[in-house]
Design an enzyme around this catalytic site. Structure first.
Site, short mmCIF file in Angstrom:
data_model
loop_
_atom_site.label_atom_id
_atom_site.label_comp_id
_atom_site.label_asym_id
_atom_site.label_seq_id
_atom_site.Cartn_x
_atom_site.Cartn_y
_atom_site.Cartn_z
N GLY A 1 2.55 2.14 10.75
CA GLY A 1 3.51 3.22 10.58
C GLY A 1 4.22 3.61 11.86
CE LYS B 1 0.19 3.39 4.79
NZ LYS B 1 0.08 3.56 6.22
CD GLU C 1 -2.86 5.41 6.90
OE1 GLU C 1 -2.83 5.48 5.66
OE2 GLU C 1 -1.94 4.95 7.58
CD GLU D 1 -3.44 -2.65 7.35
OE1 GLU D 1 -2.30 -2.84 6.90
OE2 GLU D 1 -4.13 -1.67 7.06
CG ASN E 1 -1.68 1.23 1.44
OD1 ASN E 1 -1.80 2.05 0.52
ND2 ASN E 1 -2.24 1.41 2.63
CB SER F 1 5.39 -1.86 11.89
OG SER F 1 4.92 -0.54 12.13
CG HIS G 1 -5.74 1.77 5.23
ND1 HIS G 1 -5.34 2.70 6.16
CD2 HIS G 1 -4.69 0.94 5.04
CE1 HIS G 1 -4.09 2.43 6.50
NE2 HIS G 1 -3.67 1.36 5.85
#
Ligand code: PEP
Length: 269
Positions: free
Chosen positions: A191, A13, A117, A185, A11, A231, A115
């Site tokens: 991250g 992003k 985010e 996730e 991904n 991560s 996701h």
């Protein structure tokens, strides 16, 4: 035990303009050609049964602006291309949005939906994510449905309840092991450099599979792939991927470097 072919999905992003995006795609394409023992010439004829020459399914999800060119750069390898999001509708007055059909049209085989985010930045609820996943299926894409708890939810001991609720609320009606992939996730691991331990991740994956049994039955649930994300890097991938219910990885930061991403692909060998 079910044999599920691993999927390693990158991904990207909101990263990459033409130069770096294309050099990343070309670097990955070169790795795939080497791994498949293919000629380095992108235009060379590929035998149809070469798919299994890679140790796993490999997917990259660039930003929308690069999808078309990345798809061309990896054409002739077994690397698939996907979108990071889609709108639920086919077309219409939705300024700035992209439909699943548009992704399909430019060479995508997958779409990531839900996701964390997007859930956080755009207020996407489980109902919105479900509609997007169903749009992906409608367009002939594989929908990667993301779920995961926040740190506060984890600290409150709610991880499995939150994740089970997200899975049942976001699951695409009619989804099958061929058309849906789940990605677990934990938000606190994305991250941050922190990763769930293999045992912690395995426990949540097993809970997700149990939830899937209720949704699609034991046979289909046993065949559905559940990816871990948060991560993941070459140094921790193999241990995570050894867990019985971890069927691959959704990779953010480490998908932006050829050697790191390919190191994770190779960890499935
Ligand atoms: C992600 O955003 O899907 C992700 C897993 O990111 P990272 O690998 O950087 O934690």
């Amino acid at each position: 035990m079910e044999q599920r072919r691993a999927l390693i999905a990158g991904n990207w992003k909101m990263n990459g303009v033409s130069a770096d995006g294309l050099s990343l795609a070309e670097g990955l394409a070169a790795c795939a050609r080497r791994a498949s023992d293919l000629p380095s010439d992108a235009a060379a004829e590929i035998p149809p049964d070469i798919a299994m020459a890679l140790p796993c399914d490999v997917l990259v999800c660039p930003p929308f602006t690069l999808i078309d060119r990345v798809a061309k750069a990896v054409a002739g390898t077994r690397i698939a291309v996907g979108g990071q999001d889609c709108h639920a509708k086919v077309s219409g007055a939705h300024t700035g949005d992209i439909s699943a059909e548009m992704l399909k049209d430019i060479g995508c085989g997958y779409v990531i939906v839900g996701h964390s985010e997007r859930r956080a930045d755009h207020g996407e609820t489980d109902a919105v994510v479900k509609a997007k996943a169903e749009a992906g299926l409608r367009a002939g894409l594989v929908a990667i449905i993301c779920v995961g708890e926040t740190e506060a939810e984890r600290d409150a001991g709610q991880t499995e309840a939150v994740v089970a609720r997200q899975v049942s609320g976001s699951f695409a009606a009619g989804g099958t092991p061929e058309t849906v992939v789940i990605a677990y996730e934990p938000v606190w691991a994305i991250g941050t450099g922190r990763t769930a331990s293999p045992e912690e991740a395995q426990a949540v994956h097993a809970r997700i599979r149990a939830e899937l049994v209720g949704l699609i039955g034991a046979d289909a649930a046993g065949k559905m792939r559940i990816l871990y994300g948060g991560s993941v890097k070459p140094s921790n991938a193999a241990e995570l991927l050894r867990q019985p219910d971890i069927d691959g990885a959704l990779v953010g930061g480490a998908s932006l470097k050829v050697e790191d991403f390919w190191g994770i692909v190779r960890a499935t060998e």
